[in-house]
Design a protein around this motif. Structure first.
Motif, short mmCIF file in Angstrom:
data_model
loop_
_atom_site.label_atom_id
_atom_site.label_comp_id
_atom_site.label_asym_id
_atom_site.label_seq_id
_atom_site.Cartn_x
_atom_site.Cartn_y
_atom_site.Cartn_z
N PHE A 116 0.84 -1.20 0.00
CA PHE A 116 0.00 0.00 0.00
C PHE A 116 0.88 1.26 0.00
CE2 PHE A 116 -3.04 -2.90 2.39
CZ PHE A 116 -3.80 -3.17 1.26
N GLY A 117 1.95 1.20 0.78
CA GLY A 117 2.86 2.34 0.82
C GLY A 117 3.55 2.57 -0.51
N VAL A 118 3.94 1.47 -1.16
CA VAL A 118 4.56 1.57 -2.48
C VAL A 118 3.62 2.25 -3.46
CG1 VAL A 118 5.44 0.28 -4.47
CG2 VAL A 118 6.04 -0.45 -2.15
N LEU A 119 2.38 1.78 -3.50
CA LEU A 119 1.40 2.34 -4.43
C LEU A 119 1.15 3.82 -4.14
CD1 LEU A 119 -0.68 2.13 -6.65
CD2 LEU A 119 -2.28 1.11 -5.03
N GLN A 120 1.07 4.17 -2.87
CA GLN A 120 0.81 5.56 -2.50
C GLN A 120 1.95 6.48 -2.94
OE1 GLN A 120 -0.34 5.90 1.58
NE2 GLN A 120 -1.43 7.82 1.25
N ILE A 121 3.19 6.02 -2.78
CA ILE A 121 4.34 6.83 -3.19
C ILE A 121 4.39 6.97 -4.71
CG2 ILE A 121 6.87 6.88 -3.29
CD1 ILE A 121 6.86 5.57 -0.50
N LEU A 122 4.22 5.86 -5.41
CA LEU A 122 4.32 5.88 -6.87
C LEU A 122 3.20 6.69 -7.51
CD1 LEU A 122 5.45 2.23 -7.72
CD2 LEU A 122 6.83 4.26 -7.27
N SER A 123 2.03 6.68 -6.88
CA SER A 123 0.89 7.42 -7.44
C SER A 123 1.09 8.93 -7.34
CB SER A 123 -0.41 7.02 -6.73
OG SER A 123 -0.38 7.41 -5.36
N LYS A 124 2.07 9.36 -6.51
CA LYS A 124 2.38 10.78 -6.38
C LYS A 124 3.67 11.15 -7.12
CE LYS A 124 0.07 11.17 -1.89
NZ LYS A 124 0.23 11.47 -0.45
N THR A 125 4.21 10.20 -7.89
CA THR A 125 5.42 10.44 -8.68
C THR A 125 5.01 10.60 -10.13
OG1 THR A 125 6.65 9.01 -7.15
CG2 THR A 125 7.69 9.54 -9.27
N PRO A 126 5.11 11.80 -10.71
CA PRO A 126 4.57 12.08 -12.05
C PRO A 126 4.94 11.06 -13.12
CG PRO A 126 5.29 14.11 -11.03
CD PRO A 126 5.71 13.00 -10.11
N VAL A 127 6.20 10.63 -13.17
CA VAL A 127 6.62 9.74 -14.24
C VAL A 127 6.09 8.32 -14.04
CG1 VAL A 127 8.78 8.98 -13.16
CG2 VAL A 127 8.60 9.11 -15.66
N LEU A 128 5.58 8.02 -12.85
CA LEU A 128 5.13 6.67 -12.53
C LEU A 128 3.63 6.57 -12.21
CD1 LEU A 128 8.08 5.74 -10.15
CD2 LEU A 128 7.79 4.97 -12.51
N GLU A 129 2.96 7.68 -12.08
CA GLU A 129 1.60 7.67 -11.55
C GLU A 129 0.59 6.94 -12.44
OE1 GLU A 129 0.03 11.58 -11.14
OE2 GLU A 129 0.86 12.28 -13.04
N HIS A 130 0.87 6.85 -13.75
CA HIS A 130 -0.09 6.21 -14.66
C HIS A 130 0.27 4.77 -15.00
CE1 HIS A 130 -2.08 10.00 -15.09
NE2 HIS A 130 -1.02 10.59 -15.60
N ILE A 131 1.32 4.24 -14.39
CA ILE A 131 1.73 2.87 -14.68
C ILE A 131 0.77 1.89 -14.01
CG2 ILE A 131 3.55 1.15 -14.32
CD1 ILE A 131 5.57 3.42 -14.55
N PRO A 132 0.26 0.88 -14.74
CA PRO A 132 -0.65 -0.11 -14.14
C PRO A 132 0.00 -0.81 -12.95
CG PRO A 132 -0.63 -0.33 -16.52
CD PRO A 132 0.47 0.64 -16.18
N PHE A 133 -0.80 -1.03 -11.91
CA PHE A 133 -0.28 -1.57 -10.66
C PHE A 133 -1.15 -2.75 -10.24
CE2 PHE A 133 0.78 -1.94 -6.25
CZ PHE A 133 2.04 -1.37 -6.07
N ILE A 134 -0.54 -3.93 -10.12
CA ILE A 134 -1.28 -5.15 -9.75
C ILE A 134 -0.74 -5.67 -8.42
CG2 ILE A 134 -1.80 -7.53 -10.40
CD1 ILE A 134 -1.54 -6.73 -13.31
#
Length: 350
Positions: A62-80
Protein backbone atom coordinates in the motif's frame (compact mmCIF):
# COMPACT_ATOMS: atom_id res chain seq x y z
CA UNK A 1 10.99 -3.95 -27.65
CA UNK A 2 9.88 -6.19 -24.77
CA UNK A 3 7.53 -4.69 -22.20
CA UNK A 4 9.15 -3.99 -18.82
CA UNK A 5 7.78 -5.50 -15.61
CA UNK A 6 8.83 -4.57 -12.08
CA UNK A 7 8.17 -7.37 -9.58
CA UNK A 8 8.27 -6.37 -5.90
CA UNK A 9 8.12 -9.47 -3.68
CA UNK A 10 9.90 -10.35 -0.43
CA UNK A 11 9.46 -14.14 -0.68
CA UNK A 12 12.51 -15.42 -2.63
CA UNK A 13 10.76 -18.50 -4.01
CA UNK A 14 7.71 -16.58 -5.22
CA UNK A 15 9.90 -13.80 -6.60
CA UNK A 16 12.15 -16.14 -8.57
CA UNK A 17 9.34 -18.34 -9.90
CA UNK A 18 7.24 -15.36 -10.95
CA UNK A 19 10.19 -13.64 -12.61
CA UNK A 20 10.91 -16.83 -14.55
CA UNK A 21 7.32 -17.01 -15.78
CA UNK A 22 7.47 -13.40 -16.96
CA UNK A 23 10.82 -13.83 -18.69
CA UNK A 24 9.54 -16.93 -20.53
CA UNK A 25 6.64 -14.76 -21.71
CA UNK A 26 9.21 -12.34 -23.24
CA UNK A 27 8.93 -9.59 -20.63
CA UNK A 28 11.98 -7.65 -19.46
CA UNK A 29 11.91 -8.15 -15.67
CA UNK A 30 13.45 -6.29 -12.76
CA UNK A 31 12.87 -7.48 -9.19
CA UNK A 32 12.96 -5.89 -5.74
CA UNK A 33 13.13 -7.61 -2.35
CA UNK A 34 10.96 -5.13 -0.46
CA UNK A 35 8.80 -2.06 -0.90
CA UNK A 36 11.49 0.53 -0.27
CA UNK A 37 13.82 -1.06 -2.81
CA UNK A 38 10.88 -1.37 -5.21
CA UNK A 39 10.25 2.38 -5.17
CA UNK A 40 13.93 3.07 -5.93
CA UNK A 41 14.02 0.54 -8.79
CA UNK A 42 10.77 1.89 -10.24
CA UNK A 43 12.19 5.42 -10.54
CA UNK A 44 15.23 4.23 -12.52
CA UNK A 45 13.68 1.32 -14.45
CA UNK A 46 10.39 3.09 -15.42
CA UNK A 47 8.44 -0.16 -15.99
CA UNK A 48 5.40 -0.62 -18.18
CA UNK A 49 3.62 -2.43 -15.34
CA UNK A 50 4.26 -3.12 -11.64
CA UNK A 51 3.40 -6.30 -9.73
CA UNK A 52 3.70 -5.90 -5.98
CA UNK A 53 3.10 -7.96 -2.85
CA UNK A 54 1.20 -6.34 0.04
CA UNK A 55 2.85 -7.73 3.18
CA UNK A 56 6.54 -6.78 3.00
CA UNK A 57 9.19 -5.45 5.40
CA UNK A 58 10.25 -1.78 5.52
CA UNK A 59 7.43 -0.60 3.24
CA UNK A 60 4.27 -2.57 2.43
CA UNK A 61 2.52 -2.70 -0.93
CA UNK A 62 0.00 0.00 0.00
CA UNK A 63 2.86 2.34 0.82
CA UNK A 64 4.56 1.57 -2.48
CA UNK A 65 1.40 2.34 -4.43
CA UNK A 66 0.81 5.56 -2.50
CA UNK A 67 4.34 6.83 -3.19
CA UNK A 68 4.32 5.88 -6.87
CA UNK A 69 0.89 7.42 -7.44
CA UNK A 70 2.38 10.78 -6.38
CA UNK A 71 5.42 10.44 -8.68
CA UNK A 72 4.57 12.08 -12.05
CA UNK A 73 6.62 9.74 -14.24
CA UNK A 74 5.13 6.67 -12.53
CA UNK A 75 1.60 7.67 -11.55
CA UNK A 76 -0.09 6.21 -14.66
CA UNK A 77 1.73 2.87 -14.68
CA UNK A 78 -0.65 -0.11 -14.14
CA UNK A 79 -0.28 -1.57 -10.66
CA UNK A 80 -1.28 -5.15 -9.75
CA UNK A 81 -1.24 -6.51 -6.22
CA UNK A 82 0.05 -10.06 -5.82
CA UNK A 83 -1.16 -11.16 -2.42
CA UNK A 84 -2.61 -13.79 -0.15
CA UNK A 85 -4.74 -11.11 1.54
CA UNK A 86 -8.21 -10.93 -0.01
CA UNK A 87 -10.48 -9.58 2.70
CA UNK A 88 -12.85 -6.77 1.78
CA UNK A 89 -11.02 -4.03 3.66
CA UNK A 90 -7.72 -4.77 1.91
CA UNK A 91 -9.35 -4.82 -1.51
CA UNK A 92 -11.17 -1.59 -0.82
CA UNK A 93 -8.03 0.14 0.48
CA UNK A 94 -6.02 -0.91 -2.56
CA UNK A 95 -8.67 0.22 -5.03
CA UNK A 96 -9.00 3.57 -3.26
CA UNK A 97 -5.25 4.07 -3.66
CA UNK A 98 -5.50 3.29 -7.38
CA UNK A 99 -4.64 -0.41 -7.77
CA UNK A 100 -5.68 -1.84 -11.13
CA UNK A 101 -6.07 -5.50 -10.14
CA UNK A 102 -5.52 -8.18 -7.48
CA UNK A 103 -4.11 -11.65 -8.02
CA UNK A 104 -4.43 -14.10 -5.16
CA UNK A 105 -1.52 -16.35 -4.21
CA UNK A 106 -1.09 -19.13 -5.16
CA UNK A 107 -2.00 -18.31 -8.75
CA UNK A 108 -2.00 -19.96 -12.17
CA UNK A 109 0.58 -18.76 -14.69
CA UNK A 110 -2.16 -18.01 -17.21
CA UNK A 111 -4.06 -15.90 -14.66
CA UNK A 112 -1.03 -13.68 -14.09
CA UNK A 113 -0.28 -13.29 -17.81
CA UNK A 114 -3.92 -12.52 -18.65
CA UNK A 115 -4.05 -9.80 -16.01
CA UNK A 116 -0.84 -8.20 -17.31
CA UNK A 117 -1.96 -8.42 -20.93
CA UNK A 118 -5.32 -6.85 -20.13
CA UNK A 119 -3.76 -3.87 -18.33
CA UNK A 120 -1.11 -3.28 -20.98
CA UNK A 121 -3.70 -3.29 -23.74
CA UNK A 122 -5.69 -0.66 -21.88
CA UNK A 123 -2.59 1.53 -21.63
CA UNK A 124 -1.91 1.08 -25.36
CA UNK A 125 -5.44 2.21 -26.15
CA UNK A 126 -4.90 5.42 -24.19
CA UNK A 127 -1.57 6.03 -25.91
CA UNK A 128 -3.25 5.80 -29.31
CA UNK A 129 -5.81 8.33 -28.17
CA UNK A 130 -3.15 10.73 -26.86
CA UNK A 131 -1.23 10.64 -30.15
CA UNK A 132 -4.27 11.42 -32.23
CA UNK A 133 -4.49 15.04 -33.41
CA UNK A 134 -7.28 16.61 -35.39
CA UNK A 135 -6.33 17.78 -38.85
CA UNK A 136 -7.03 21.50 -38.97
CA UNK A 137 -7.61 21.23 -42.71
CA UNK A 138 -10.35 18.60 -42.39
CA UNK A 139 -13.72 20.35 -42.48
CA UNK A 140 -15.48 17.31 -41.02
CA UNK A 141 -13.36 17.56 -37.89
CA UNK A 142 -13.74 21.33 -37.68
CA UNK A 143 -17.48 20.96 -37.21
CA UNK A 144 -16.96 18.35 -34.49
CA UNK A 145 -13.94 19.67 -32.64
CA UNK A 146 -15.83 21.50 -29.91
CA UNK A 147 -17.95 18.71 -28.52
CA UNK A 148 -17.62 19.41 -24.79
CA UNK A 149 -20.74 17.73 -23.45
CA UNK A 150 -21.95 14.37 -24.71
CA UNK A 151 -25.54 14.90 -23.55
CA UNK A 152 -25.74 18.27 -25.30
CA UNK A 153 -24.26 16.71 -28.43
CA UNK A 154 -26.74 13.82 -28.48
CA UNK A 155 -29.64 16.22 -28.06
CA UNK A 156 -28.83 17.56 -31.54
CA UNK A 157 -28.45 14.13 -33.14
CA UNK A 158 -31.12 12.50 -35.30
CA UNK A 159 -33.01 9.76 -33.46
CA UNK A 160 -33.86 6.62 -35.43
CA UNK A 161 -36.95 4.65 -34.42
CA UNK A 162 -37.33 0.88 -34.81
CA UNK A 163 -40.57 -0.94 -34.08
CA UNK A 164 -40.78 -4.13 -32.06
CA UNK A 165 -39.18 -7.06 -33.96
CA UNK A 166 -37.77 -4.74 -36.65
CA UNK A 167 -34.27 -5.61 -37.91
CA UNK A 168 -31.57 -2.99 -37.27
CA UNK A 169 -28.74 -4.61 -39.20
CA UNK A 170 -27.99 -8.01 -40.75
CA UNK A 171 -24.98 -10.28 -40.74
CA UNK A 172 -22.65 -9.60 -43.66
CA UNK A 173 -23.45 -5.88 -43.95
CA UNK A 174 -20.60 -3.43 -43.37
CA UNK A 175 -21.23 -0.54 -40.98
CA UNK A 176 -19.74 2.96 -41.03
CA UNK A 177 -21.12 3.84 -37.62
CA UNK A 178 -22.01 2.32 -34.26
CA UNK A 179 -25.29 2.45 -32.41
CA UNK A 180 -26.24 4.00 -29.07
CA UNK A 181 -29.66 3.20 -27.62
CA UNK A 182 -31.62 6.21 -26.40
CA UNK A 183 -34.39 4.00 -25.04
CA UNK A 184 -35.56 0.50 -25.75
CA UNK A 185 -34.10 -3.00 -25.93
CA UNK A 186 -32.08 -4.70 -28.68
CA UNK A 187 -30.83 -8.25 -29.11
CA UNK A 188 -27.91 -9.43 -31.23
CA UNK A 189 -28.01 -12.99 -32.50
CA UNK A 190 -26.61 -15.56 -34.90
CA UNK A 191 -28.73 -17.81 -37.11
CA UNK A 192 -27.78 -21.23 -38.44
CA UNK A 193 -28.68 -22.63 -41.86
CA UNK A 194 -32.03 -23.83 -40.49
CA UNK A 195 -32.91 -20.37 -39.20
CA UNK A 196 -32.50 -21.23 -35.51
CA UNK A 197 -31.34 -18.28 -33.44
CA UNK A 198 -28.69 -18.09 -30.76
CA UNK A 199 -28.83 -14.77 -28.90
CA UNK A 200 -25.35 -13.39 -28.23
CA UNK A 201 -26.29 -10.35 -26.13
CA UNK A 202 -28.88 -7.77 -25.09
CA UNK A 203 -28.46 -3.99 -25.01
CA UNK A 204 -30.64 -1.34 -23.41
CA UNK A 205 -30.71 2.38 -22.60
CA UNK A 206 -27.43 4.30 -23.22
CA UNK A 207 -25.53 1.18 -24.27
CA UNK A 208 -23.48 0.85 -27.45
CA UNK A 209 -23.69 -2.06 -29.88
CA UNK A 210 -22.59 -2.97 -33.39
CA UNK A 211 -19.06 -1.75 -32.69
CA UNK A 212 -17.18 -4.85 -33.94
CA UNK A 213 -17.89 -4.02 -37.59
CA UNK A 214 -17.25 -0.34 -36.90
CA UNK A 215 -13.85 -0.89 -35.27
CA UNK A 216 -12.54 -3.73 -37.45
CA UNK A 217 -13.85 -2.41 -40.80
CA UNK A 218 -15.48 -5.77 -41.46
CA UNK A 219 -19.09 -6.83 -42.11
CA UNK A 220 -21.30 -7.53 -39.10
CA UNK A 221 -20.83 -11.11 -37.92
CA UNK A 222 -24.29 -11.22 -36.32
CA UNK A 223 -27.78 -9.74 -36.68
CA UNK A 224 -29.60 -7.26 -34.48
CA UNK A 225 -33.28 -6.66 -33.84
CA UNK A 226 -35.41 -4.43 -31.63
CA UNK A 227 -37.24 -6.45 -28.97
CA UNK A 228 -39.48 -3.53 -28.03
CA UNK A 229 -40.06 -0.19 -29.76
CA UNK A 230 -36.58 1.34 -29.68
CA UNK A 231 -34.99 4.72 -30.36
CA UNK A 232 -31.28 4.95 -31.07
CA UNK A 233 -28.49 7.15 -32.40
CA UNK A 234 -26.11 6.28 -35.24
CA UNK A 235 -22.66 7.72 -34.59
CA UNK A 236 -19.95 7.95 -37.28
CA UNK A 237 -16.22 7.38 -36.76
CA UNK A 238 -15.46 11.10 -37.05
CA UNK A 239 -18.07 11.88 -34.43
CA UNK A 240 -16.74 9.22 -32.07
CA UNK A 241 -13.20 10.61 -32.32
CA UNK A 242 -14.48 14.11 -31.62
CA UNK A 243 -16.57 12.97 -28.66
CA UNK A 244 -13.70 10.99 -27.13
CA UNK A 245 -11.29 13.86 -27.60
CA UNK A 246 -13.30 16.11 -25.28
CA UNK A 247 -15.01 13.47 -23.13
CA UNK A 248 -12.25 11.18 -21.87
CA UNK A 249 -14.63 9.11 -19.77
CA UNK A 250 -16.21 7.83 -23.00
CA UNK A 251 -12.94 6.10 -23.89
CA UNK A 252 -13.00 4.34 -20.53
CA UNK A 253 -16.53 3.22 -21.32
CA UNK A 254 -15.48 1.73 -24.65
CA UNK A 255 -12.52 -0.10 -23.19
CA UNK A 256 -14.60 -1.49 -20.33
CA UNK A 257 -17.33 -2.43 -22.80
CA UNK A 258 -14.96 -4.37 -25.06
CA UNK A 259 -13.25 -6.08 -22.11
CA UNK A 260 -16.55 -6.97 -20.45
CA UNK A 261 -18.00 -8.34 -23.68
CA UNK A 262 -14.93 -10.49 -24.23
CA UNK A 263 -15.17 -11.88 -20.70
CA UNK A 264 -18.92 -12.50 -21.10
CA UNK A 265 -18.42 -14.31 -24.40
CA UNK A 266 -15.76 -16.58 -22.91
CA UNK A 267 -17.94 -17.34 -19.90
CA UNK A 268 -20.90 -18.02 -22.18
CA UNK A 269 -18.85 -20.44 -24.31
CA UNK A 270 -17.59 -22.31 -21.24
CA UNK A 271 -21.08 -22.48 -19.74
CA UNK A 272 -22.59 -23.71 -23.02
CA UNK A 273 -19.89 -26.34 -23.48
CA UNK A 274 -19.70 -27.79 -19.99
CA UNK A 275 -22.80 -26.91 -17.96
CA UNK A 276 -26.11 -28.71 -17.66
CA UNK A 277 -29.35 -27.26 -19.03
CA UNK A 278 -30.38 -26.42 -15.47
CA UNK A 279 -27.21 -24.48 -14.72
CA UNK A 280 -27.20 -22.68 -18.07
CA UNK A 281 -30.80 -21.62 -17.48
CA UNK A 282 -30.09 -20.44 -13.92
CA UNK A 283 -27.04 -18.39 -14.92
CA UNK A 284 -28.83 -16.83 -17.89
CA UNK A 285 -31.75 -15.73 -15.70
CA UNK A 286 -29.38 -14.03 -13.28
CA UNK A 287 -27.45 -12.37 -16.11
CA UNK A 288 -30.67 -11.02 -17.63
CA UNK A 289 -31.45 -9.09 -14.45
CA UNK A 290 -28.81 -6.56 -15.57
CA UNK A 291 -29.83 -6.55 -19.23
CA UNK A 292 -33.59 -6.82 -19.43
CA UNK A 293 -36.12 -4.23 -18.25
CA UNK A 294 -37.82 -5.30 -15.04
CA UNK A 295 -41.43 -4.68 -14.09
CA UNK A 296 -40.69 -4.91 -10.40
CA UNK A 297 -37.96 -6.33 -8.19
CA UNK A 298 -36.25 -9.24 -9.99
CA UNK A 299 -39.11 -9.63 -12.49
CA UNK A 300 -37.93 -10.13 -16.09
CA UNK A 301 -40.37 -9.59 -18.94
CA UNK A 302 -39.07 -11.93 -21.65
CA UNK A 303 -40.61 -14.30 -24.16
CA UNK A 304 -39.93 -18.02 -23.78
CA UNK A 305 -38.41 -18.22 -27.26
CA UNK A 306 -35.97 -15.35 -26.60
CA UNK A 307 -34.96 -16.95 -23.30
CA UNK A 308 -34.46 -20.35 -24.94
CA UNK A 309 -32.39 -18.78 -27.69
CA UNK A 310 -30.28 -16.96 -25.10
CA UNK A 311 -29.45 -20.25 -23.41
CA UNK A 312 -29.10 -22.26 -26.62
CA UNK A 313 -31.72 -24.89 -25.82
CA UNK A 314 -35.07 -25.96 -27.23
CA UNK A 315 -38.16 -24.13 -26.00
CA UNK A 316 -39.57 -27.42 -24.66
CA UNK A 317 -36.43 -28.01 -22.57
CA UNK A 318 -36.69 -24.49 -21.19
CA UNK A 319 -40.34 -24.92 -20.18
CA UNK A 320 -39.53 -28.14 -18.31
CA UNK A 321 -36.61 -26.48 -16.53
CA UNK A 322 -38.65 -23.43 -15.55
CA UNK A 323 -41.33 -25.74 -14.17
CA UNK A 324 -38.70 -27.50 -12.03
CA UNK A 325 -37.34 -24.16 -10.77
CA UNK A 326 -40.87 -23.08 -9.90
CA UNK A 327 -41.45 -26.29 -7.93
CA UNK A 328 -38.17 -25.72 -6.11
CA UNK A 329 -39.36 -22.18 -5.23
CA UNK A 330 -36.47 -20.54 -7.05
CA UNK A 331 -38.69 -18.51 -9.40
CA UNK A 332 -42.27 -17.44 -10.04
CA UNK A 333 -43.63 -17.75 -13.55
CA UNK A 334 -46.40 -15.98 -15.47
CA UNK A 335 -47.22 -16.11 -19.17
CA UNK A 336 -45.04 -13.08 -19.96
CA UNK A 337 -42.54 -12.77 -17.13
CA UNK A 338 -40.29 -14.59 -14.69
CA UNK A 339 -39.57 -13.40 -11.15
CA UNK A 340 -36.40 -14.63 -9.48
CA UNK A 341 -37.07 -15.47 -5.84
CA UNK A 342 -33.78 -16.94 -4.63
CA UNK A 343 -30.63 -15.75 -6.40
CA UNK A 344 -28.14 -17.52 -4.05
CA UNK A 345 -29.80 -20.90 -4.68
CA UNK A 346 -29.94 -20.28 -8.42
CA UNK A 347 -26.21 -19.64 -8.40
CA UNK A 348 -25.69 -23.06 -6.80
CA UNK A 349 -27.80 -24.95 -9.35
CA UNK A 350 -25.87 -27.73 -11.13
Amino acid sequence: MNKKVLLIEDDPAVRENTAEILELANFSVQTANNGREGVTVAKSFIPDIIICDILMPELDGFGVLQILSKTPVLEHIPFIFLTAKTNHEDLRKGMELGADDYIKKPFEESELLRAIDSRLKRVEAFEVKKKFKFSTNNTKYKSLGNIKNIEHYLAKKKVYTYKKNETIYCQGIQSNHLYLIKNGLVKTYKSNELGKEFITSYYTNMQYFGYASFVKHTPHFENSKAIVNTQLYKISKEEIIAVINDNNHILYNFIDLLASDLIDIKKQLITTAYSSVRRRTALTLIKLLDKYPTKSTNEISISRINLANSIGIAKESLIRTLHDFKEEKLIKVTAKSITIIDIPKLLKVN
